[in-house]
Design a protein around this motif. Structure first.
Motif, PDB file in Angstrom:
ATOM      1  N   GLN A   1      -4.043  10.057  -5.900  1.00 10.64           N
ATOM      2  CA  GLN A   1      -4.407  11.336  -6.542  1.00 10.64           C
ATOM      3  C   GLN A   1      -4.525  11.165  -8.060  1.00 10.64           C
ATOM      4  O   GLN A   1      -5.485  11.649  -8.682  1.00 10.64           O
ATOM      5  N   ALA A   2      -3.569  10.422  -8.642  1.00  9.51           N
ATOM      6  CA  ALA A   2      -3.596  10.237 -10.101  1.00  9.51           C
ATOM      7  C   ALA A   2      -4.877   9.520 -10.509  1.00  9.51           C
ATOM      8  O   ALA A   2      -5.530   9.873 -11.491  1.00  9.51           O
ATOM      9  N   ARG A   3      -5.249   8.505  -9.733  1.00  7.20           N
ATOM     10  CA  ARG A   3      -6.475   7.770 -10.073  1.00  7.20           C
ATOM     11  C   ARG A   3      -7.691   8.684  -9.925  1.00  7.20           C
ATOM     12  O   ARG A   3      -8.581   8.704 -10.775  1.00  7.20           O
ATOM     13  N   TYR A   4      -7.710   9.463  -8.826  1.00  3.15           N
ATOM     14  CA  TYR A   4      -8.860  10.354  -8.617  1.00  3.15           C
ATOM     15  C   TYR A   4      -8.992  11.327  -9.790  1.00  3.15           C
ATOM     16  O   TYR A   4     -10.083  11.525 -10.336  1.00  3.15           O
TER      17      TYR A   4
ATOM     18  N   VAL B   1      -8.132   2.516   1.474  1.00  2.00           N
ATOM     19  CA  VAL B   1      -8.252   3.079   0.116  1.00  2.00           C
ATOM     20  C   VAL B   1      -9.306   2.203  -0.588  1.00  2.00           C
ATOM     21  O   VAL B   1      -8.970   1.142  -1.110  1.00  2.00           O
ATOM     22  N   PRO B   2     -10.581   2.625  -0.553  1.00  2.00           N
ATOM     23  CA  PRO B   2     -11.661   1.698  -0.921  1.00  2.00           C
ATOM     24  C   PRO B   2     -11.493   1.008  -2.272  1.00  2.00           C
ATOM     25  O   PRO B   2     -11.857  -0.155  -2.420  1.00  2.00           O
ATOM     26  N   TRP B   3     -10.937   1.675  -3.274  1.00  2.00           N
ATOM     27  CA  TRP B   3     -10.800   1.028  -4.581  1.00  2.00           C
ATOM     28  C   TRP B   3      -9.679  -0.006  -4.613  1.00  2.00           C
ATOM     29  O   TRP B   3      -9.562  -0.788  -5.557  1.00  2.00           O
TER      30      TRP B   3
ATOM     31  N   MET C   1       0.857  -1.210   0.000  1.00  2.00           N
ATOM     32  CA  MET C   1       0.000   0.000   0.000  1.00  2.00           C
ATOM     33  C   MET C   1       0.889   1.255   0.000  1.00  2.00           C
ATOM     34  O   MET C   1       0.625   2.209  -0.748  1.00  2.00           O
ATOM     35  N   ASP C   2       1.943   1.240   0.821  1.00  2.00           N
ATOM     36  CA  ASP C   2       2.828   2.416   0.907  1.00  2.00           C
ATOM     37  C   ASP C   2       3.572   2.653  -0.408  1.00  2.00           C
ATOM     38  O   ASP C   2       3.750   3.787  -0.844  1.00  2.00           O
TER      39      ASP C   2
ATOM     40  N   TYR D   1      -1.120   4.167  -2.010  1.00  2.00           N
ATOM     41  CA  TYR D   1      -1.295   5.571  -1.567  1.00  2.00           C
ATOM     42  C   TYR D   1      -0.694   6.548  -2.585  1.00  2.00           C
ATOM     43  O   TYR D   1      -1.316   7.571  -2.886  1.00  2.00           O
ATOM     44  N   PRO D   2       0.488   6.249  -3.155  1.00  2.00           N
ATOM     45  CA  PRO D   2       1.042   7.211  -4.123  1.00  2.00           C
ATOM     46  C   PRO D   2       0.197   7.351  -5.392  1.00  2.00           C
ATOM     47  O   PRO D   2       0.323   8.341  -6.109  1.00  2.00           O
TER      48      PRO D   2
END
Ligand SMILES: Cc1cc2nc3c(=O)[nH]c(=O)nc-3n(C[C@H](O)[C@H](O)[C@H](O)COP(=O)(O)OP(=O)(O)OC[C@H]3O[C@@H](n4cnc5c(N)ncnc54)[C@H](O)[C@@H]3O)c2cc1C
Length: 405
Positions: free
Chosen positions: A29-32, A91-93, A20-21, A25-26
């Motif tokens: 933002q790109a996915r959003y 991170v739900p997705w 995940m780290d 998590y990185p």
């Protein structure tokens, strides 16, 4: 109850946290940003394939699936899987990356538990490999579907086929271009007793007669790429061999499908609440209002303390439910399963609400994941059975138990 995780689970927790780290998590933002771009509606974020390949190569794959169904996973019990589901819930997705996302997990369990060899070969194998996605078609607009005996969609025998007609709505995942498999619950035997009238049947997504009436938004979001949608099924024809387990056995299947899924959902809710609290703690420590840090305000400390207590309570109860399921089976554990289905999303809704408030305006924006967690948990108090239905069943059980002497 033993409160320590086994060595095997401790290793998996550390491995999943590292993954995940390093990768999840990185990418948030790109996915959003990609999903939020309207030209990408109903397309899936391309980064997901690379992450899935990495997770699979590391053995972080099908973690929810016990070994009784074959050698496709590390073979964890519900209790062992629970802390991993909590980490993914942050991170739900991300559950999809590890092939642990609903509704595929429930559909995999149904096929693994009740499917024929031919059904397993055709549908279970690609689901386990993460090559396709799926949807579960139960809820109908014209009837109160929290009482599944109300379902009206008809499944009628015609020669070597079944022909399906009816309406469904709130169908998650149906818009995803990778969705190839639908499991539908409908009425096949209206002459039978109330709980043996319904069946679960396999429908390939491309079958003629499946019409999308409209997409349904959740708090204004399209939930792309999977989405929720209303469907019309018009003379949808499938071979009789697509019936799972046998006509009239839909309730048996639905019961088998829902137990473990509730542990997964609840642990993910706990992961969201925990992350919201961690983000809140950082924010209130760095924000100054009226000459003091927010974290020095008594009301803020009370909110943090109360949230921590509530998360711990929900986590312990959910782990207890998972442990009871492993030791005694879904039926004996049904009181605890009903309890957590109500407790965990309500708790996560309350905790994320406090975290939103402590962020001021930023709390309702997409600058943190907290607003998304809030809406997700509000929705979960309805999906998979509304709170009142679980409470009603739990109350009935306990009244019976305490009157049994
Ligand atoms: C975002 C989202 C995704 C979903 N995904 C899927 C999916 O993939 N597949 C699928 O088939 N369905 C899906 N659903 C549907 C969901 O499972 C149903 O909405 C839920 O089961 C409730 O059914 P209903 O909407 O017909 O509500 P109804 O049955 O009409 O109930 C309405 C309300 O009545 C109250 N109520 C009901 N029974 C009782 C009782 N015994 N005592 C007191 N009050 C009661 C409750 O407050 C309940 O919320 C999804 C829903 C949402 C919102």
């Amino acid at each position: 109850m033993d409160f320590d995780h086994s060595e095997k689970v401790k290793k998996l927790i550390a491995q999943l946290n590292r993954f995940m780290d390093a990768h999840v998590y990185p990418a948030e933002q790109a996915r959003y940003d990609w999903i939020a771009d309207h030209k990408n509606l109903w397309k899936y974020w391309p980064g997901v394939d690379d992450l899935k390949a990495k997770a699979r190569a590391e053995g972080l794959w099908n973690l929810f699936l016990p070994h009784e169904y074959g050698d496709y996973s590390p073979g964890l019990t519900n209790l062992e899987y629970a802390p991993l589901a909590e980490i993914m819930g942050r991170v739900p997705w991300s559950s999809e990356i590890f092939n642990c996302a609903a509704p595929d997990t429930g559909n995999i369990e149904v096929l693994a538990k009740f499917g024929s060899e031919a059904q397993k070969k055709q549908w279970l194998a690609p689901l386990l490999a993460g090559d396709i996605r799926s949807a579960y078609l139960m809820t109908e607009p014209q009837v109160a579907s929290s009482d599944a005996t109300n379902l009206e969609t008809s499944i009628k025998a015609d020669g070597d086929d079944y022909v399906i007609n009816g309406r469904k709505w709130w169908i998650s995942g149906i818009m995803d271009p990778r969705c190839k498999l639908l499991l539908l619950m409908g009425k096949s035997n209206p002459e039978n007793s109330r709980h043996t009238q319904h069946s679960t049947i396999i429908i390939p997504r491309e079958t003629p007669g499946i019409h999308i009436v409209r997409n349904q938004t959740v708090f204004g979001s399209m939930n792309s790429p999977g989405g929720e949608a209303e469907l019309r099924l018009e003379n949808v024809r499938v071979p009789k061999s697509n019936m799972i387990l046998g006509a009239g056995r839909g309730f048996e299947i639905a019961q088998g499908r829902l137990g473990p899924g509730r542990i997964h959902h609840c642990m993910r809710s706990i992961g969201q609440a925990q992350r919201a609290l961690e983000i809140m703690a950082k924010r209130v420590e760095s924000r100054v209002a009226f000459g003091k840090k927010l974290s020095d305000q008594s009301s803020i400390r009370q909110d943090v303390a109360r949230s921590w207590c509530e998360i711990e309570q929900a986590r312990l109860l959910t782990l207890k439910a998972a442990d009871a399921m492993d030791k005694y089976g879904n039926k004996v554990a049904r009181d605890l399963i009903a309890a957590i289905k109500v407790i965990a999303p309500q708790m996560a809704q309350t905790v994320t609400d406090r975290a939103i408030q402590s962020h001021g305006g930023m709390g309702v924006s997409a600058d943190t994941p907290i607003a998304g967690f809030f809406t997700l948990n509000r929705m979960l108090r309805i999906a998979d059975g509304p709170d009142e239905v679980h409470m009603s069943q739990l109350g009935k059980l306990k009244i019976k138990e305490f009157n049994a002497g």
